[in-house]
Design a protein around this motif. Structure first.
Motif, PDB file in Angstrom:
ATOM      1  N   LYS A 265      40.543  73.108 120.662  1.00 34.39           N
ATOM      2  CA  LYS A 265      39.975  74.119 119.765  1.00 34.39           C
ATOM      3  C   LYS A 265      39.062  75.074 120.526  1.00 34.39           C
ATOM      4  O   LYS A 265      39.058  76.285 120.250  1.00 34.39           O
ATOM      5  CB  LYS A 265      39.216  73.439 118.622  1.00 34.39           C
ATOM      6  CG  LYS A 265      40.110  72.710 117.640  1.00 34.39           C
ATOM      7  CD  LYS A 265      39.368  72.268 116.400  1.00 34.39           C
ATOM      8  CE  LYS A 265      38.307  71.238 116.724  1.00 34.39           C
ATOM      9  NZ  LYS A 265      37.669  70.708 115.491  1.00 34.39           N
ATOM     10  N   ARG A 266      38.302  74.552 121.456  1.00 30.43           N
ATOM     11  CA  ARG A 266      37.421  75.424 122.243  1.00 30.43           C
ATOM     12  C   ARG A 266      38.249  76.382 123.096  1.00 30.43           C
ATOM     13  O   ARG A 266      37.893  77.552 123.258  1.00 30.43           O
ATOM     14  CB  ARG A 266      36.491  74.577 123.108  1.00 30.43           C
ATOM     15  CG  ARG A 266      35.462  75.374 123.880  1.00 30.43           C
ATOM     16  CD  ARG A 266      34.406  74.464 124.461  1.00 30.43           C
ATOM     17  NE  ARG A 266      33.570  73.900 123.407  1.00 30.43           N
ATOM     18  CZ  ARG A 266      32.482  74.491 122.917  1.00 30.43           C
ATOM     19  NH1 ARG A 266      32.109  75.669 123.379  1.00 30.43           N
ATOM     20  NH2 ARG A 266      31.770  73.910 121.981  1.00 30.43           N
ATOM     21  N   GLU A 267      39.355  75.886 123.633  1.00 29.17           N
ATOM     22  CA  GLU A 267      40.230  76.750 124.425  1.00 29.17           C
ATOM     23  C   GLU A 267      40.850  77.849 123.561  1.00 29.17           C
ATOM     24  O   GLU A 267      41.031  78.981 124.024  1.00 29.17           O
ATOM     25  CB  GLU A 267      41.336  75.901 125.060  1.00 29.17           C
ATOM     26  CG  GLU A 267      42.300  76.679 125.950  1.00 29.17           C
ATOM     27  CD  GLU A 267      41.663  77.224 127.217  1.00 29.17           C
ATOM     28  OE1 GLU A 267      42.214  78.178 127.785  1.00 29.17           O
ATOM     29  OE2 GLU A 267      40.598  76.683 127.629  1.00 29.17           O
ATOM     30  N   LEU A 268      41.159  77.503 122.308  1.00 28.62           N
ATOM     31  CA  LEU A 268      41.756  78.479 121.391  1.00 28.62           C
ATOM     32  C   LEU A 268      40.714  79.342 120.689  1.00 28.62           C
ATOM     33  O   LEU A 268      41.067  80.296 119.992  1.00 28.62           O
ATOM     34  CB  LEU A 268      42.598  77.753 120.334  1.00 28.62           C
ATOM     35  CG  LEU A 268      43.817  76.991 120.856  1.00 28.62           C
ATOM     36  CD1 LEU A 268      44.507  76.253 119.716  1.00 28.62           C
ATOM     37  CD2 LEU A 268      44.799  77.936 121.539  1.00 28.62           C
ATOM     38  N   GLY A 269      39.435  78.983 120.827  1.00 30.66           N
ATOM     39  CA  GLY A 269      38.372  79.779 120.231  1.00 30.66           C
ATOM     40  C   GLY A 269      38.234  79.610 118.737  1.00 30.66           C
ATOM     41  O   GLY A 269      37.881  80.571 118.031  1.00 30.66           O
ATOM     42  N   ILE A 270      38.495  78.393 118.223  1.00 29.58           N
ATOM     43  CA  ILE A 270      38.377  78.135 116.791  1.00 29.58           C
ATOM     44  C   ILE A 270      37.459  76.938 116.559  1.00 29.58           C
ATOM     45  O   ILE A 270      37.297  76.089 117.448  1.00 29.58           O
ATOM     46  CB  ILE A 270      39.747  77.872 116.137  1.00 29.58           C
ATOM     47  CG1 ILE A 270      40.453  76.694 116.821  1.00 29.58           C
ATOM     48  CG2 ILE A 270      40.620  79.124 116.213  1.00 29.58           C
ATOM     49  CD1 ILE A 270      41.792  76.337 116.203  1.00 29.58           C
ATOM     50  N   LYS A 271      36.872  76.875 115.360  1.00 30.46           N
ATOM     51  CA  LYS A 271      35.975  75.768 115.020  1.00 30.46           C
ATOM     52  C   LYS A 271      36.747  74.615 114.391  1.00 30.46           C
ATOM     53  O   LYS A 271      36.542  73.458 114.744  1.00 30.46           O
ATOM     54  CB  LYS A 271      34.876  76.243 114.064  1.00 30.46           C
ATOM     55  CG  LYS A 271      33.878  75.148 113.677  1.00 30.46           C
ATOM     56  CD  LYS A 271      32.815  75.701 112.745  1.00 30.46           C
ATOM     57  CE  LYS A 271      31.782  74.626 112.403  1.00 30.46           C
ATOM     58  NZ  LYS A 271      32.363  73.493 111.659  1.00 30.46           N
ATOM     59  N   ASP A 272      37.608  74.923 113.423  1.00 28.99           N
ATOM     60  CA  ASP A 272      38.448  73.926 112.769  1.00 28.99           C
ATOM     61  C   ASP A 272      39.896  74.399 112.807  1.00 28.99           C
ATOM     62  O   ASP A 272      40.176  75.600 112.848  1.00 28.99           O
ATOM     63  CB  ASP A 272      38.017  73.705 111.308  1.00 28.99           C
ATOM     64  CG  ASP A 272      36.641  73.072 111.208  1.00 28.99           C
ATOM     65  OD1 ASP A 272      36.354  72.153 112.002  1.00 28.99           O
ATOM     66  OD2 ASP A 272      35.855  73.503 110.342  1.00 28.99           O
ATOM     67  N   MET A 273      40.817  73.453 112.772  1.00 31.95           N
ATOM     68  CA  MET A 273      42.231  73.815 112.764  1.00 31.95           C
ATOM     69  C   MET A 273      42.615  74.557 111.480  1.00 31.95           C
ATOM     70  O   MET A 273      43.493  75.407 111.483  1.00 31.95           O
ATOM     71  CB  MET A 273      43.095  72.564 112.917  1.00 31.95           C
ATOM     72  CG  MET A 273      43.155  72.047 114.344  1.00 31.95           C
ATOM     73  SD  MET A 273      43.984  73.215 115.445  1.00 31.95           S
ATOM     74  CE  MET A 273      43.996  72.261 116.965  1.00 31.95           C
ATOM     75  N   SER A 274      41.949  74.213 110.374  1.00 35.05           N
ATOM     76  CA  SER A 274      42.133  74.927 109.110  1.00 35.05           C
ATOM     77  C   SER A 274      40.997  74.492 108.187  1.00 35.05           C
ATOM     78  O   SER A 274      40.063  73.806 108.615  1.00 35.05           O
ATOM     79  CB  SER A 274      43.501  74.630 108.485  1.00 35.05           C
ATOM     80  OG  SER A 274      43.543  73.331 107.933  1.00 35.05           O
TER      81      SER A 274
END
Length: 307
Positions: A265-274
């Motif tokens: 998630k950190r690599e993708l720049g998101i906090k939660d998947m949904s």
């Protein structure tokens, strides 16, 4: 500036500085919602496991499908388009292959799914094909393959009813093993959250998951050990020390799974998947521990089966 102009500005500044009530505690969750959703999921999964094994496999597959879809959407938002159709077919096939055919069928389903991803992507544009194929194979191994190990003990029980209750109304040892694994994962999460939220001061991996602390990890170990010992004595008819081994292995695997998903998630720049699960985030935010714990628990139960 006139007093009429100053008044709205003063009120705006005062409004911005007023503290707002926040139902989410410092550990980052809406606790009441998290408890309700977590208990509902646990009761539904355990109920299917004990009373309708094929239903448990279907529910497990459903969670895997939602988790893979979340990964697909997150990767797509970052410019990597995973070949979702062959990945989804493999996601549905693997848990049922493990349930009906055992470990050999599961490995064969994984192999076929990876080949399908490669062939599917080979007929499309070569642009970004390497990243797309890697994302598909990685996702197949991360989610459906790992979580299918939760269905393997049901096949190993030697009785695989296609429909209905367990024959004779007797729940086999394999089903209880899966139930204990799930209880240990829940214990890891619950006790780690409670201790970490109140006493956590030393981050375990600040660059990956700043809110995960060593104090919370110690709480996970202690709480899971108690649950593991009680489960071995009252559910599995095993020596108490088996519960300690299972607890340590499950906590280590669950923590590794949590950190692995946090890194993604950190690599993708998101906090939660949904945000599909109130208080929990996405389905993958709940599966992250289970997907790593399932194969580890399967191996540990195989090793201590003669104890």
């Amino acid at each position: 500036m006139s007093q009429a102009d100053q008044a709205p500005a003063s009120r705006a500044r005062a409004k911005r500085t007023q503290p707002r009530s926040n139902p989410t505690p410092k550990a980052g969750r809406n606790l009441p919602a998290a408890i309700v959703v977590g208990l509902t999921m646990l009761i539904g999964v355990l109920g299917g496991l004990i009373f309708l094994p094929l239903g448990f496999v279907a529910v497990t597959t459903g969670f895997a499908v939602f988790g893979v879809w979340e990964i697909f959407r997150a990767l797509e938002a970052n410019g990597t388009r995973m070949p979702i159709i062959p990945v989804m077919v493999g996601t549905v096939a693997m848990p049922f292959a493990a349930y009906f055919g055992g470990l050999e069928s599961l490995l064969f389903a994984l192999l076929l799914s990876c080949v399908a991803v490669l062939l599917w992507r080979s007929v499309e544009s070569p642009v970004g094909s390497a990243n797309s194929i890697f994302a598909g194979v990685f996702t197949l191994g991360w989610v459906p393959f790992f979580i299918s190990f939760a269905a393997l003990p049901l096949h190993a029980a030697g009785v695989v009813p296609p429909l209905g209750l367990w024959p004779g109304g007797t729940v086999p040892a394999g089903a209880w093993q899966v139930a204990v694994m799930l209880l240990l994962v829940v214990s890891n999460d619950t006790f780690g959250y409670l201790v970490g939220a109140s006493l956590g001061k030393h981050p375990m991996a600040p660059k990956i998951s700043p809110k995960k602390s060593w104090e919370g990890f110690a709480g996970s170990v202690a709480g899971a050990t108690v649950i593991g010992v009680l489960a071995c004595i009252f559910l599995l008819d095993k020596p108490w020390w088996v519960g300690v081994v299972l607890a340590l292995g499950t906590v280590a695997a669950s923590t590794a799974g949590d950190l692995a998903e946090s890194m993604v998630k950190r690599e993708l720049g998101i906090k939660d998947m949904s945000s599909i699960l109130p208080g929990h985030g996405g389905v993958m935010d709940r599966l992250d521990s289970i997907v790593f714990a399932s194969p580890v628990a399967f191996v540990l139960f195989s090793v201590v089966s003669g104890a």
